[in-house]
Enzyme design. Structure first.
Site, short mmCIF file in Angstrom:
data_model
loop_
_atom_site.label_atom_id
_atom_site.label_comp_id
_atom_site.label_asym_id
_atom_site.label_seq_id
_atom_site.Cartn_x
_atom_site.Cartn_y
_atom_site.Cartn_z
N TRP A 102 68.82 -2.20 9.48
CA TRP A 102 68.03 -3.10 8.99
C TRP A 102 68.18 -3.02 7.22
CZ3 TRP A 102 68.16 -7.57 10.94
CH2 TRP A 102 67.88 -7.63 12.33
N ASP A 171 60.32 -3.70 3.94
CA ASP A 171 60.34 -4.49 5.13
C ASP A 171 59.68 -3.76 6.29
OD1 ASP A 171 61.19 -5.77 7.44
OD2 ASP A 171 63.25 -5.21 7.17
N LYS A 195 57.87 -9.19 16.09
CA LYS A 195 57.85 -7.88 16.54
C LYS A 195 56.35 -7.46 16.89
CE LYS A 195 62.13 -7.41 15.39
NZ LYS A 195 62.93 -7.51 13.95
C1 LIG Z 1 64.06 -7.76 13.20
C2 LIG Z 1 64.03 -7.46 11.94
C3 LIG Z 1 64.52 -8.33 10.72
C4 LIG Z 1 65.14 -9.34 11.00
O1 LIG Z 1 64.35 -10.20 11.08
P1 LIG Z 1 64.57 -11.71 11.38
O2 LIG Z 1 63.11 -12.40 11.60
O3 LIG Z 1 65.44 -12.16 12.48
O4 LIG Z 1 65.17 -12.22 9.96
C5 LIG Z 1 64.41 -7.46 9.73
N1 LIG Z 1 64.14 -6.20 9.36
C6 LIG Z 1 63.72 -5.46 10.66
C7 LIG Z 1 63.03 -4.15 10.21
C8 LIG Z 1 63.50 -5.91 11.73
O5 LIG Z 1 62.99 -5.15 12.92
#
Ligand SMILES: *Cc1c(COP(=O)(O)O)cnc(C)c1O
Length: 357
Positions: A102, A171, A195
């Site tokens: 990521w 993030d 998530k």
């Molecule tokens: C799932 C995830 C993403 C991507 O998220 P989207 O909503 O599909 O753009 C980005 N960063 C992390 C750490 C993730 O787990």
């Protein structure tokens, strides 16, 4: 009706009582005679949901007044570009840590906007880990430092955060609201909802308001944080139903006793799984011990065939979604806030039986 144990990494399990509440109000929200799916985003029913969602997040994370809580769209992936569009400018550099899949994508997104210095790279380390703060090769006067607080795929998590002299951007898609954090140590936090927060379709952004003023005129209005702050996330039609579920999930988290209580439960669940892995030489953890994620527990068996059999047989026992990400393989048990302790106990029991068989 049968519900399984859903270990999926995202979209992921939601609290059953949240789903039941949404179901109960699906055809007619309160006494409105219409579904929230059908209601105006400017109407009083939706407005109350929108405001409560923001208030609940503010309360759970103790977000100070000089920060804005935003509901945006386009997932965390859009933030990979929106962060540098707003904060980076064209002649300066941002520091990024590369801790895995990521973080790599965040770097890729930023590189299409401006200059990036990868200040530490553990993306290829096996067992997986995130950088140590002492390893960061920071640029003097960088515009910000970006980290990925939890690498959802490898299962490595930052256990404490750097305190750079520049704004820290994180993030937190896969560990937001899983434990208390000090929001004031961050300039900007973002997280796709699917998530730990709710369903897909909404992205939470928490931003120190002064940083939103840095944006240049060349950035289209819809991509400016400032636009969304000025319009309370109602500049365009928000994903009302996703936000509604986020509001219900945050209400549920407050009812659990807030994030300290939630953290205790999460640590307990993770500890039980890691103990099951460590007690046996049959399973091997994918992440280095000090960096093991409380959200995504990753492990391997001795061969891919055995892993495949494990995942298949687990699925027959209603333990679903355990297959590791296609890029790394292995097994991954995602145990976000809403994942129940009984599901973890069922999995550890299954692991013991599988090993014996
Ligand atoms: C799932 C995830 C993403 C991507 O998220 P989207 O909503 O599909 O753009 C980005 N960063 C992390 C750490 C993730 O787990």
């Amino acid at each position: 009706m049968k519900r399984v144990y859903n270990f999926s990494a995202g979209p992921a399990v939601l609290p059953q009582e949240v789903l039941e509440e949404a179901q109960e109000h699906l055809l007619s929200y309160k006494d409105s005679g219409m579904s929230i799916l059908e209601s105006s985003h400017r109407g009083k029913e939706y407005s109350a949901i929108h405001e409560e969602g923001i208030a609940n997040i503010t309360q759970l994370l103790d977000v100070p007044d000089d920060y804005a809580v935003l509901f945006l769209q386009g997932g965390a992936t859009t933030q990979f570009s929106m962060v540098p569009m707003n904060l980076l400018g064209d002649r300066r550099v941002a520091d990024y840590t590369n801790s895995g899949a990521w973080a790599s994508k965040a770097i890729h997104g930023a590189q299409s906007i401006g200059r990036v210095n990868v200040c530490a790279d553990t993306s290829k380390d096996r067992p997986a880990r995130v950088p140590e703060i002492s390893e960061l090769n920071l640029t003097p006067q960088a515009t910000y430092l970006h980290i990925t607080s939890n690498e959802t795929i490898s299962g490595a998590q930052w256990k404490y955060f750097p305190e750079p002299s520049v704004p820290l951007v994180a993030d937190m898609s896969s560990d937001i609201l899983s434990k208390p954090i000090d929001v004031t140590s961050f300039g900007l936090i973002y997280a796709g909802a699917q998530k730990n927060l709710g369903p897909a379709g909404v992205t939470l952004v928490i931003i120190r308001k002064d940083l939103a003023r840095r944006v240049g005129d060349e950035v289209p209005e819809i991509f400016r944080y400032k636009t969304h702050i000025d319009n309370n996330s109602l500049y365009n039609t928000p994903p009302c139903f996703s936000i509604y579920l986020v509001t219900l999930v945050t209400r549920w988290l407050l009812k659990q006793g807030g994030l300290e209580e939630v953290q205790k439960r999460n640590e307990d669940k993770a500890l039980r799984l890691y103990r099951a892995i460590d007690k046996s030489s049959f399973f091997e953890g994918t992440a280095l011990k000090d960096y093991r994620s409380d959200m995504n527990v990753t492990f391997n068996l001795s061969t891919e065939d055995l892993e495949q059999t494990f995942v298949q047989e687990a699925s027959q026992h209603d333990l679903k979604g355990l297959k590791g990400h296609r890029s790394v393989g292995g097994v991954r048990a995602s145990i976000y806030n809403a994942f129940p302790l009984e599901g973890v106990e069922t999995l550890t029991h299954f692991m013991k039986e599988f090993e014996a068989t």
